[in-house]
Design an enzyme around this catalytic site. Structure first.
Site, mmCIF file in Angstrom:
data_model
loop_
_atom_site.group_PDB
_atom_site.id
_atom_site.type_symbol
_atom_site.label_atom_id
_atom_site.label_comp_id
_atom_site.label_asym_id
_atom_site.label_seq_id
_atom_site.Cartn_x
_atom_site.Cartn_y
_atom_site.Cartn_z
ATOM 1 N N CYS A 294 38.803 41.338 29.089
ATOM 2 C CA CYS A 294 37.988 41.395 27.868
ATOM 3 C C CYS A 294 37.242 40.078 28.039
ATOM 4 C CB CYS A 294 38.923 41.066 26.672
ATOM 5 S SG CYS A 294 40.353 39.579 26.681
ATOM 6 N N ASP B 110 62.325 50.434 47.683
ATOM 7 C CA ASP B 110 63.067 49.399 48.392
ATOM 8 C C ASP B 110 63.472 48.353 47.408
ATOM 9 O OD1 ASP B 110 63.573 47.303 50.460
ATOM 10 O OD2 ASP B 110 61.431 46.193 49.669
#
Lengths: 749, 53
Positions: A63, A468
């Site tokens: 923003c 993982d």
């Protein structure tokens, strides 16, 4: 007249919405045309002012406030001349005095709450990408301009301009169209030529044929004062297809840029000791077996070697997935890629470059990649079916009409050109890129970078997810678990000892104790014993914090450090790896879609099963070696499953390459990022499950788009075949199908 | 019909001006950060003192 004004407004909406759509796309994903643009400009600048150019990736910026925050904060840093945020690319480019390092800037941004990663500015400026992007944009501009002007003239012709006026308008159209087609059509011509020389019939061959044939016939018709000229169609075709080409190009360029240029973790340099004991810094590639290198605490080990001097602990989590640091002393064999934690080490290089374990890992990846079948994208399949059909239709029309009219070549060519134009590859040319651009733009805003255009399609097919553990589901950063078991007194001592070390467990303990409001007890004779722990004295009591065998405690299964005060019984402080934010959400979301979730790790069984139970994962494997991970993925693939692999370590690389589609976080090792199709820019893991949802939706949209363009063809082709297609019908069919297809792509949520 | 001799060159000229403007915008990198520019207009930081660079 009412018809012509209707068409006129129609055409304007065509142009208007097309422009609007391009705008949308420009903001939807990043703009590749500008990728290297800033660096090119700055290269020119840096000719006179020498300085450092630092590029940082800002995955969380979104923003106006972020822009000013980041820029203001960076301006405050010493040595920073200027900083400019590019929100579209989510990166900031910093112009600084020579010698300014990116690390303090990243830390400064981290303090005000913005995550930042370093990008390799050298590689950014070296890319030629922006030239190609701007080149395409330029051609789009020219053909758009020509299209609008010719369309204005065509409307006059369609609404009934006669004889000399019509001829004049056709000639003016020709004067605009011919140079435009020659200039703007080049990307198609060259790629069609390349595919013809390669003996293939790509999508660009019928496209080029349609453009050239339409222009040539129209020119001939104009010179003969004919009624129909297809200049508008030829230019419109060029315009729409260029838009598709540009979107396609940009998706790829954006992906290539950031994903591969996240510099971060690789070790390009090593400190080598000369004969006389002095140090020199050399590129890792120059190391030879037998040479002696020094690795400081916190540094990554650049080559395989045996320790000849010094004690320390190393973190091998990126190599093996083990979360527990491993002791290293004289005689220990270390592999490239491990991180030295506590003490300085002298290593004799045993293998470097091609022979090192890092490189063997790369061979594993190459093998895994070749085991993976090449994916044929929807677009390729469509093009493969499309080209022969179109050519066949067009030639059949030519032959049939030649026979029907008893040898009227002009009429027959006219009809076969109309068929080529009306089969309208522009909808096909837009069908995939428009969707992929919209989808990857949406994913980019969520913090996912698609490196490969077909990754989205592959992601849509996923039914098994393999995670993982260390660094992927967990942050790879430990937090102490059982501090409540310790007395205040013990805690204060532990904090004091931990404060003297930069070992990750000690840091975590020190910070946790600080957060609990524990003031460290002042101790005497504090010293770190590299590789073992920290020792201090309180009165005549010896205090030790460190490894189990050094303290005399029993080594457990979990990550732990041990505290001993004098002769009292040792206390263990256990650590858990904190979960990556969004990990639970991602797993729940995957399960909700019916996907099978696996957890595979090189870590010890206890740690893996704990985490699996915590996250509700029923399939898990512990102690997996790199090739075992890849084999598991291969096994699942062999069962006909489509595997999504999420991993970050070197030990995951082969599995990442082997999987149907793969994701790695931005913090992953270079090799892992290169092997994966999608890079997760932020910390949060939750977008991964969003990604599969968006991918499924995108695939549905692509198929819908194909259906739409086929539908248009089913209606329009018979009209062209029986010779009723006027330039007006061609223009209508083409623009209508292109616009429906583009609008359909934008529906993606 | 004589009007055409004016109107057509004029329309082509105006279109050409648009095209040149587009080229200029492209060359001066105004399509570099469309999203950032859209947000920057909301910030009043440089309203009174334009940024020097």
């Amino acid at each position: 007249m009412s018809l012509s004004s209707a068409i006129e407004t129609g055409t304007q909406t065509v142009n208007g919405s097309q422009a609007a759509q391009m705008d949308e796309h420009v903001s939807a994903s990043a703009c590749p045309a500008c990728l290297a643009a800033p660096s090119a400009e700055d290269l020119a600048k840096s000719g006179d002012i020498k300085g450092a150019r630092i590029m940082l990736s800002l995955p969380t910026a979104h923003c106006a406030v972020c822009i000013s925050d980041v820029e203001r904060e960076l301006h405050k840093q010493p040595g920073v001349r200027s900083a400019r945020v590019n929100l579209t690319l989510k990166r900031v480019s910093v112009d600084a005095e020579p010698g300014v390092e990116p690390t303090p800037l990243i830390e400064a941004l981290d303090r005000i709450g913005y995550e930042a990663h370093e990008l390799d500015a050298g590689m950014l400026s070296a890319t030629e990408t922006d030239k190609r992007g701007r080149d395409l944009l330029m051609r789009i501009g020219v053909s758009g301009f020509a299209m609008m002007n010719i369309m204005l003239l065509s409307i006059a012709v369609w609404s009934g301009a006669e004889s000399a006026t019509r001829d004049l308008f056709h000639w003016i159209s020709a004067a605009i169209a011919i140079p435009t087609v020659i200039f703007a059509g080049q990307p198609f011509f060259s790629s069609a030529w390349a595919s013809l020389r390669g003996g293939r019939l790509g999508m660009d061959v019928p496209i080029s044929l349609a453009i050239i044939l339409a222009s040539a016939i129209s020119l001939y018709e104009t010179s003969q004062s004919g009624h129909h000229a297809y200049f508008d169609a030829a230019v419109m075709l060029t315009f729409f297809l260029l838009v598709g080409r540009y979107l396609d190009y940009r998706t790829r360029a954006v992906a290539r840029s950031a994903a591969e240029e996240l510099a971060a973790l690789e070790v390009p340099r090593a400190t080598r000791l000369r004969e006389d004991g002095s140090e020199e810094t050399v590129p890792v590639g120059d190391l030879k077996p037998g040479e002696i290198i020094r690795v400081r605490p916190g540094g990554r080990i650049p080559a395989d070697g045996a320790v000849i001097e010094g004690n320390s602990e190393t973190d091998r989590s990126l190599l093996t997935g083990e979360s527990l640091p491993v002791f290293a002393g004289p005689g220990s064999i270390l592999s490239a890629g491990e991180v030295n934690l506590t003490g300085p080490l002298l290593l004799r290089v045993t293998a470097a470059g091609k022979d090192s374990s890092l490189h063997r890992m790369a061979d594993l990846v190459a093998a895994a990649e070749s085991a993976k079948t090449r994916y044929t994208s929807l677009a390729e399949r469509a093009a493969r079916a499309y080209s022969p059909i179109v050519h066949l239709l067009s030639f059949t029309a030519f032959g049939t009409w030649l026979w029907l009219t008893g040898g009227d070549v002009r009429h027959a060519i006219n009809i076969s050109a109309a068929v080529l134009i009306i089969t309208c590859p522009c909808a096909l040319g837009l069908a995939v890129p428009a969707v992929v651009t919209a989808a990857s733009g949406r994913l980019f805003r969520k913090g996912l970078l698609i490196k490969d255009g077909t990754a989205l399609e592959r992601l849509a097919e996923v039914d098994t997810v393999v995670f993982d553990k260390t660094g992927t589901l967990t942050m790879g950063a430990p937090t102490p678990e059982n501090l409540d078991d310790l007395s205040q007194e013990e805690l204060a001592v532990a904090a004091a000892l931990a404060g003297a070390s930069s070992h990750p467990l000690a840091r975590a303990l020190f910070e946790a104790a600080g957060a609990m409001g524990v003031a460290p007890t002042p101790l005497d004779d504090l010293r770190e014993v590299p590789g073992y722990g920290i020792e201090g004295r309180l009165g005549d009591q010896v205090l030790r914090l460190g490894r189990a065998d050094w303290i005399g405690a029993e080594a457990g299964n979990a990550t732990a450090t041990h505290l001993r005060i004098g002769e009292a019984a040792p206390r263990s402080i256990r650590f858990v790896d904190s979960l990556r934010p969004g990990a639970e959400e991602a797993i729940t979301a995957f399960k909700a879609t019916g996907a099978e979730v696996w957890l595979v790790s090189g870590d010890v069984e206890g740690a893996v099963s704990d985490l699996a139970a915590r996250l509700g994962i029923s399939h898990w494997r512990a102690g997996a070696l790199p090739h075992e991970k890849a084999e598991l993925v291969g096994e699942l693939t062999g069962q006909g499953r489509h595997v999504l692999m999420v991993g970050d370590g070197l030990n995951d690389t082969a599995a990442l390459a082997r999987a149907h589609v793969s994701v790695s976080p931005a913090s992953a090792l270079d090799a892992a990022r290169t092997a994966s199709d999608i890079v997760l820019l932020g910390q949060d893991l939750a977008p991964v499950s969003d990604a599969t949802r968006i991918a499924t939706q995108a695939r549905r949209r692509i198929k819908q788009n194909f259906a739409i363009s086929i539908l248009y063809n089913i209606v329009a082709v018979p009209i062209a075949l029986i010779g009723l297609a006027t330039p007006l019908a061609a223009a209508l069919a083409m623009s209508a199908s292109s616009i429906t297809v583009s609008l359909n792509s934008l529906r993606l949520k | 019909m004589e009007t055409l001799t004016f109107l057509i060159p004029i329309s082509l000229f105006l279109g050409g001006v648009g095209l040149v403007a587009f080229f200029w915008a492209l060359r001066s990198r105004q399509f570099e950060d469309p999203k950032g520019d859209a947000e920057r207009i909301l910030s009043d930081e440089f309203d009174d003192h334009p940024r020097q660079d």
